[in-house]
Design a protein around this motif. Structure first.
Motif, PDB file in Angstrom:
ATOM      1  N   ASP A  11       0.832  -1.210   0.000  1.00  0.00           N
ATOM      2  CA  ASP A  11       0.000   0.000   0.000  1.00  0.00           C
ATOM      3  C   ASP A  11       0.866   1.260   0.000  1.00  0.00           C
ATOM      4  OD1 ASP A  11      -2.185  -1.620   0.072  1.00  0.00           O
ATOM      5  OD2 ASP A  11      -2.667  -1.284   2.185  1.00  0.00           O
ATOM      6  N   TYR A  12       1.942   1.226   0.779  1.00  0.00           N
ATOM      7  CA  TYR A  12       2.826   2.394   0.888  1.00  0.00           C
ATOM      8  C   TYR A  12       3.484   2.694  -0.460  1.00  0.00           C
ATOM      9  CZ  TYR A  12       6.347   5.527   2.878  1.00  0.00           C
ATOM     10  OH  TYR A  12       7.133   6.629   3.164  1.00  0.00           O
ATOM     11  N   VAL A  13       3.950   1.655  -1.148  1.00  0.00           N
ATOM     12  CA  VAL A  13       4.598   1.850  -2.449  1.00  0.00           C
ATOM     13  C   VAL A  13       3.585   2.335  -3.484  1.00  0.00           C
ATOM     14  CG1 VAL A  13       5.834   0.718  -4.349  1.00  0.00           C
ATOM     15  CG2 VAL A  13       6.387   0.140  -1.981  1.00  0.00           C
ATOM     16  N   LEU A  14       2.385   1.765  -3.469  1.00  0.00           N
ATOM     17  CA  LEU A  14       1.356   2.188  -4.415  1.00  0.00           C
ATOM     18  C   LEU A  14       0.962   3.646  -4.202  1.00  0.00           C
ATOM     19  CD1 LEU A  14      -0.985  -0.953  -4.523  1.00  0.00           C
ATOM     20  CD2 LEU A  14       0.751  -0.272  -6.183  1.00  0.00           C
ATOM     21  N   GLU A  15       0.950   4.074  -2.938  1.00  0.00           N
ATOM     22  CA  GLU A  15       0.601   5.461  -2.636  1.00  0.00           C
ATOM     23  C   GLU A  15       1.701   6.430  -3.050  1.00  0.00           C
ATOM     24  OE1 GLU A  15      -1.786   7.306  -1.753  1.00  0.00           O
ATOM     25  OE2 GLU A  15      -0.736   9.091  -1.068  1.00  0.00           O
ATOM     26  N   ARG A  17       4.335   5.727  -5.092  1.00  0.00           N
ATOM     27  CA  ARG A  17       4.759   5.458  -6.470  1.00  0.00           C
ATOM     28  C   ARG A  17       6.209   5.009  -6.619  1.00  0.00           C
ATOM     29  NH1 ARG A  17       0.677   3.924  -8.281  1.00  0.00           N
ATOM     30  NH2 ARG A  17       1.423   4.138 -10.419  1.00  0.00           N
ATOM     31  N   ASN A  18       7.150   5.650  -5.951  1.00  0.00           N
ATOM     32  CA  ASN A  18       8.573   5.286  -6.059  1.00  0.00           C
ATOM     33  C   ASN A  18       9.225   5.463  -4.695  1.00  0.00           C
ATOM     34  OD1 ASN A  18      11.424   5.239  -6.713  1.00  0.00           O
ATOM     35  ND2 ASN A  18      10.790   5.475  -8.851  1.00  0.00           N
ATOM     36  N   VAL A  19       9.762   4.366  -4.124  1.00  0.00           N
ATOM     37  CA  VAL A  19      10.260   4.401  -2.749  1.00  0.00           C
ATOM     38  C   VAL A  19      11.617   3.705  -2.673  1.00  0.00           C
ATOM     39  CG1 VAL A  19       9.750   3.852  -0.348  1.00  0.00           C
ATOM     40  CG2 VAL A  19       7.876   4.262  -1.936  1.00  0.00           C
ATOM     41  N   SER A  20      12.559   4.314  -1.950  1.00  0.00           N
ATOM     42  CA  SER A  20      13.878   3.712  -1.777  1.00  0.00           C
ATOM     43  C   SER A  20      13.836   2.623  -0.706  1.00  0.00           C
ATOM     44  CB  SER A  20      14.898   4.777  -1.369  1.00  0.00           C
ATOM     45  OG  SER A  20      14.648   5.232  -0.050  1.00  0.00           O
ATOM     46  N   LEU A  21      14.819   1.719  -0.752  1.00  0.00           N
ATOM     47  CA  LEU A  21      14.919   0.672   0.266  1.00  0.00           C
ATOM     48  C   LEU A  21      15.142   1.276   1.646  1.00  0.00           C
ATOM     49  CD1 LEU A  21      17.090  -2.063  -1.501  1.00  0.00           C
ATOM     50  CD2 LEU A  21      14.602  -1.936  -1.306  1.00  0.00           C
ATOM     51  N   ARG A  45       3.083 -10.495  -6.738  1.00  0.00           N
ATOM     52  CA  ARG A  45       1.728  -9.936  -6.827  1.00  0.00           C
ATOM     53  C   ARG A  45       1.557  -9.057  -8.073  1.00  0.00           C
ATOM     54  NH1 ARG A  45       0.202  -7.939  -0.646  1.00  0.00           N
ATOM     55  NH2 ARG A  45       0.824  -9.859   0.451  1.00  0.00           N
ATOM     56  N   SER A  46       2.651  -8.766  -8.744  1.00  0.00           N
ATOM     57  CA  SER A  46       2.645  -7.958  -9.972  1.00  0.00           C
ATOM     58  C   SER A  46       2.117  -6.541  -9.751  1.00  0.00           C
ATOM     59  CB  SER A  46       1.809  -8.650 -11.064  1.00  0.00           C
ATOM     60  OG  SER A  46       2.337  -9.920 -11.355  1.00  0.00           O
ATOM     61  N   SER A  47       2.319  -6.009  -8.553  1.00  0.00           N
ATOM     62  CA  SER A  47       1.870  -4.647  -8.271  1.00  0.00           C
ATOM     63  C   SER A  47       3.033  -3.667  -8.181  1.00  0.00           C
ATOM     64  CB  SER A  47       1.082  -4.610  -6.959  1.00  0.00           C
ATOM     65  OG  SER A  47       1.888  -5.058  -5.879  1.00  0.00           O
ATOM     66  N   ILE A  48       4.261  -4.196  -7.974  1.00  0.00           N
ATOM     67  CA  ILE A  48       5.439  -3.341  -7.890  1.00  0.00           C
ATOM     68  C   ILE A  48       6.559  -3.926  -8.746  1.00  0.00           C
ATOM     69  CG2 ILE A  48       4.814  -2.656  -5.534  1.00  0.00           C
ATOM     70  CD1 ILE A  48       7.150  -4.377  -4.538  1.00  0.00           C
ATOM     71  N   VAL A  49       7.570  -3.113  -8.998  1.00  0.00           N
ATOM     72  CA  VAL A  49       8.724  -3.549  -9.773  1.00  0.00           C
ATOM     73  C   VAL A  49       9.984  -2.961  -9.147  1.00  0.00           C
ATOM     74  CG1 VAL A  49       8.577  -1.569 -11.350  1.00  0.00           C
ATOM     75  CG2 VAL A  49       9.686  -3.684 -12.115  1.00  0.00           C
ATOM     76  N   LYS A  50      11.078  -3.679  -9.269  1.00  0.00           N
ATOM     77  CA  LYS A  50      12.350  -3.176  -8.758  1.00  0.00           C
ATOM     78  C   LYS A  50      12.876  -2.056  -9.641  1.00  0.00           C
ATOM     79  CE  LYS A  50      14.287  -7.303  -6.503  1.00  0.00           C
ATOM     80  NZ  LYS A  50      15.398  -8.289  -6.563  1.00  0.00           N
ATOM     81  N   ALA A  56       9.105   0.564  -7.361  1.00  0.00           N
ATOM     82  CA  ALA A  56       8.123   1.497  -7.909  1.00  0.00           C
ATOM     83  C   ALA A  56       6.808   0.773  -8.128  1.00  0.00           C
ATOM     84  CB  ALA A  56       8.626   2.092  -9.227  1.00  0.00           C
ATOM     85  N   ALA A  57       5.716   1.526  -8.159  1.00  0.00           N
ATOM     86  CA  ALA A  57       4.383   0.960  -8.336  1.00  0.00           C
ATOM     87  C   ALA A  57       4.107   0.666  -9.798  1.00  0.00           C
ATOM     88  CB  ALA A  57       3.341   1.925  -7.784  1.00  0.00           C
ATOM     89  N   LEU A  58       3.401  -0.435 -10.043  1.00  0.00           N
ATOM     90  CA  LEU A  58       2.990  -0.782 -11.397  1.00  0.00           C
ATOM     91  C   LEU A  58       1.521  -0.484 -11.649  1.00  0.00           C
ATOM     92  CD1 LEU A  58       4.724  -4.181 -12.217  1.00  0.00           C
ATOM     93  CD2 LEU A  58       5.067  -1.998 -13.351  1.00  0.00           C
TER      94      LEU A  58
END
Length: 257
Positions: A11-15, A17-21, A45-50, A56-58
């Motif tokens: 949820d955090y990444v989807l909100e 969009r792009n988050v560092s480790l 889950r195919s919702s995020i990508v490295k 980042a969010a897909l």
């Protein structure tokens, strides 16, 4: 629990969009090795990508559906009770307060039983609790009983509420984001929440950590409308910065600013 943390990270990444480790480690209080393992599971889950240095969010941030009062009431019980204990400390004798119908606010009555104030509510459960406290003046919002939410709703609520000068409104919501503000999945509850937010001298949000990063059907108030936030965990850095910039008081177990 790990499954819960995975949902929160997604949820955090989807909100955002792009988050560092590093941001994920700091936000969820885990090591880089743990975050890397979590990300490997989330990739399925195919919702995020490295991406370089993070993820980042897909797909778009999820919209959360309406939940019945029973479903809300059975989650984060101890956390909600602590939020109510903190909220009660903001009430003084003589106040006219509104208590929201969300289950997060239900226990507030327990901590106000000896107070001398006026309670305005549209929740049948809150009204029933308040009746047993002789020192509380109780005013019910009129309308038809919604059996799913155990609240009174109707077309005349907005006009009715505009007659009252509310010192403080204690509200909750389905989701909280910086962009979309306080959101609810119920169109009927939206009218009540929006009117209360507009009419109250002070607006206090009670929200456990599961509400942050969620977006639901309708925005009942912008985040900057708050005077105080009461939550159960340390906020992500971007939320901390926002509340500090807007001079909004934040109360958590770790901090009081």
């Amino acid at each position: 629990m790990k499954s819960q943390r995975l949902d929160q990270i997604e949820d955090y990444v989807l909100e955002h969009r792009n988050v560092s480790l590093d941001t994920l480690c700091e936000t969820f209080h885990v090591s880089k090795n743990t975050i890397r393992r979590d990300i490997e599971l989330l990739l399925k889950r195919s919702s995020i990508v490295k991406v370089y240095g993070g993820v980042a969010a897909l797909k778009a941030a999820p919209e959360y559906p309406f939940l019945s009062y029973k479903e809300h009431n059975e989650s984060f019980i101890s956390e909600k009770r602590e939020l109510c204990r903190q909220a009660a400390s903001l009430v003084t004798n003589g106040d006219i307060i509104y208590i929201d119908s969300d289950s997060t606010c239900l226990d507030l009555i327990d901590f106000l039983s000896d107070s001398r104030c006026t309670i305005l509510a549209n929740s049948l459960l809150i009204l029933n609790k308040a009746v047993s406290c002789p020192s509380l003046d109780v005013i019910s919002v009129p309308g038809k009983l919604n059996r799913e939410t155990l609240t009174f709703t109707g077309p005349d609520i907005q006009n009715y509420l505009e007659a009252y000068n509310i010192s403080t409104a204690f509200i909750s919501c389905t989701g909280v984001t910086i962009k979309n503000g306080l959101t609810t999945a119920s169109a009927e509850e939206y009218i009540t929440k929006k009117t209360i937010a507009d009419r109250s001298e002070k607006l206090v949000l009670l929200a456990d950590h599961s509400r942050f990063g969620r977006v639901s059907l309708m925005t009942c108030a912008p985040l900057k409308a708050l005077d105080t936030l009461i939550t159960d965990q340390k906020l992500p850095e971007d939320y901390q910065n926002f509340f500090q910039e807007q001079n909004i008081r934040v109360i958590t177990p770790e901090q009081c600013v």
